[in-house]
Design an enzyme around this catalytic site. Structure first.
Site, PDB file in Angstrom:
ATOM      1  N   HIS A 144       0.801  -1.234   0.000  1.00  0.00           N
ATOM      2  CA  HIS A 144       0.000   0.000   0.000  1.00  0.00           C
ATOM      3  C   HIS A 144       0.832   1.281   0.000  1.00  0.00           C
ATOM      4  CE1 HIS A 144      -3.424  -2.464   0.203  1.00  0.00           C
ATOM      5  NE2 HIS A 144      -3.616  -2.526   1.508  1.00  0.00           N
ATOM      6  N   HIS A 219      -9.778   2.278   0.334  1.00  0.00           N
ATOM      7  CA  HIS A 219      -9.698   1.135   1.241  1.00  0.00           C
ATOM      8  C   HIS A 219     -10.785   1.193   2.324  1.00  0.00           C
ATOM      9  CE1 HIS A 219      -7.861  -2.232   3.308  1.00  0.00           C
ATOM     10  NE2 HIS A 219      -6.853  -2.256   2.451  1.00  0.00           N
ATOM     11  N   GLU A 356     -11.784  -3.476  -3.015  1.00  0.00           N
ATOM     12  CA  GLU A 356     -10.722  -2.587  -3.466  1.00  0.00           C
ATOM     13  C   GLU A 356     -10.500  -2.757  -4.968  1.00  0.00           C
ATOM     14  OE1 GLU A 356      -7.196  -3.127  -0.829  1.00  0.00           O
ATOM     15  OE2 GLU A 356      -8.568  -4.471   0.232  1.00  0.00           O
TER      16      GLU A 356
END
Length: 392
Positions: A144, A219, A356
């Protein structure tokens, strides 16, 4: 005398009529003013970071009373309040009630994630003959965006719009060359748009001055019951995908795309999560639940409906539309009851799920996967929509 009385009576009637008209005009004016103010954005101070940066909260409200709250720290969606079948309004996303909690280590609640969502194996990738090394913040992997990804920075407010059919806020962030190990100065914008049809559009754009990789997503963790103390195992989920991306024990893709047929990964017809997640399939055991990318069907069609979730007790429905090739479906496997919830409880395992939308994980190291490379002169553009409704 009689004429004088008549004139006095007529004058009194005339005055009463004029007062009534004035009163009516006043009521109509208030009504009109109220109607114009329904579709609106409210703005307020949210807090100041440890680095002394001010954070703002934007509340996007539509005519039906649904509202979405976004903060400039991490471009995070902190609240989505929508009605159940009885009209009861509840927040259907997981989040905190203070900036200090978002600054602490947390599972990316509601964040705009980048530069590269999901995992990159061994924190390394090659691009145009050069090897780039990233921070390893997930075992041996980069996850991420690294140690300080887009979820941990304060975004600049670029534009705010209020119209009769939608309200939106556009946030911008400049990720400088070699930030977290990624090449190129990457100028990124994320625009959150709440529409009157109870849909939330998230539109991403990015440009670079040097060849780089980009993979962005939101997210948010959803719990359509509106109560995060409830498990998501009573949700039905449908994903329009014939294949998914198997992973190894480090949750890195094996490089193959597997058929969902005759596996618990087959959500082409709606499945109750509590039934399928108990399966002893090897891939479910690796992630202690679902934490995989589905290969979405009909990618050539671009923006299309790709997934749905339904909670029968509340009647709430979430539909996902996107132009992306993949979607990571994550069932809150690593939530462990240590993080405080705004209602005084905690976020337990499986108290939320994520849809996502994205490119496939580790794509820079997987030549058979769709490319995530962005070159100067091109623009990265992608759009995802979360649409809310109810049904019996």
């Amino acid at each position: 005398m009689r004429l004088a009385k008549l004139n006095s009576f007529s004058i009194n009637i005339f005055i009463i009529l004029m007062l009534c008209l004035a009163c009516k005009k006043k009521i109509d004016h208030k009504s009109l003013k109220k109607q114009k103010s329904v579709m609106r954005i409210e703005k307020c101070y949210y807090g100041t970071t440890v680095d002394k940066e001010e954070v703002t909260l934007f509340k996007l409200i539509n005519e039906g009373g649904i509202y979405v709250e976004v903060i400039t720290f991490g471009g995070r969606v902190t609240t989505i309040k929508c009605p159940d079948l009885q009209g009861k309004m509840d927040n259907v996303v997981l989040g905190f009630d203070s900036l200090s909690q978002y600054e602490k280590k947390n599972p990316y609640f509601g964040a705009a994630v980048g530069r590269y969502v999901n995992r990159i194996a061994n924190g390394r990738f090659s691009l145009e003959g050069e090897v780039y090394t990233l921070a390893k913040n997930n075992g041996d992997n980069s996850l991420h965006g690294g140690l300080k990804g887009f979820d941990k920075v304060v975004w600049i407010v670029e534009e705010v719009k209020e119209t009769p059919s939608f309200v939106s806020v556009k946030l911008a962030y400049l990720s400088k060359d070699m930030e977290e190990g990624f090449p190129g100065n990457l100028q990124t914008t994320v625009t959150y748009t709440l529409n009157n049809d109870n849909s939330l559009n998230i539109h991403y754009e990015a440009i670079t001055d040097k060849t780089t990789i980009v993979n962005l997503t939101n997210h948010s963790y959803f719990n359509l019951s509106g109560d995060c103390s409830n498990s998501i195992l009573d949700h039905e989920v449908q994903i329009n995908a014939n294949k998914y991306v198997p992973v190894n024990k480090s949750l890195i893709p094996t490089g193959t795309l597997a058929s969902v047929e005759h596996t618990p990964f087959d959500f082409r017809a709606a499945q109750l999560l509590g039934d399928v997640i108990k399966n002893n399939h090897e891939q479910i055991e690796i992630g202690d639940g679902f934490d995989h990318c589905w290969v979405l069907n009909n990618v050539s069609k671009g923006y299309r409906s790709v997934a749905k979730a339904y909670h029968s007790l509340s009647g709430r429905v979430l539909e996902v539309l996107t132009d992306q090739p993949g979607m990571q479906f994550y069932t809150g496997n690593f939530l462990d009851g240590t993080l405080p919830a705004p209602n005084g409880g905690v976020f337990n395992k499986r108290s939320g799920f994520c849809f996502e939308t994205q490119h496939f994980p580790d794509a820079p190291n997987q030549p058979k996967f769709p490319s995530t490379t962005l070159v100067p002169g091109e623009k990265y553009r992608t759009k995802t929509t979360f649409k809310f409704s109810t049904k019996y």
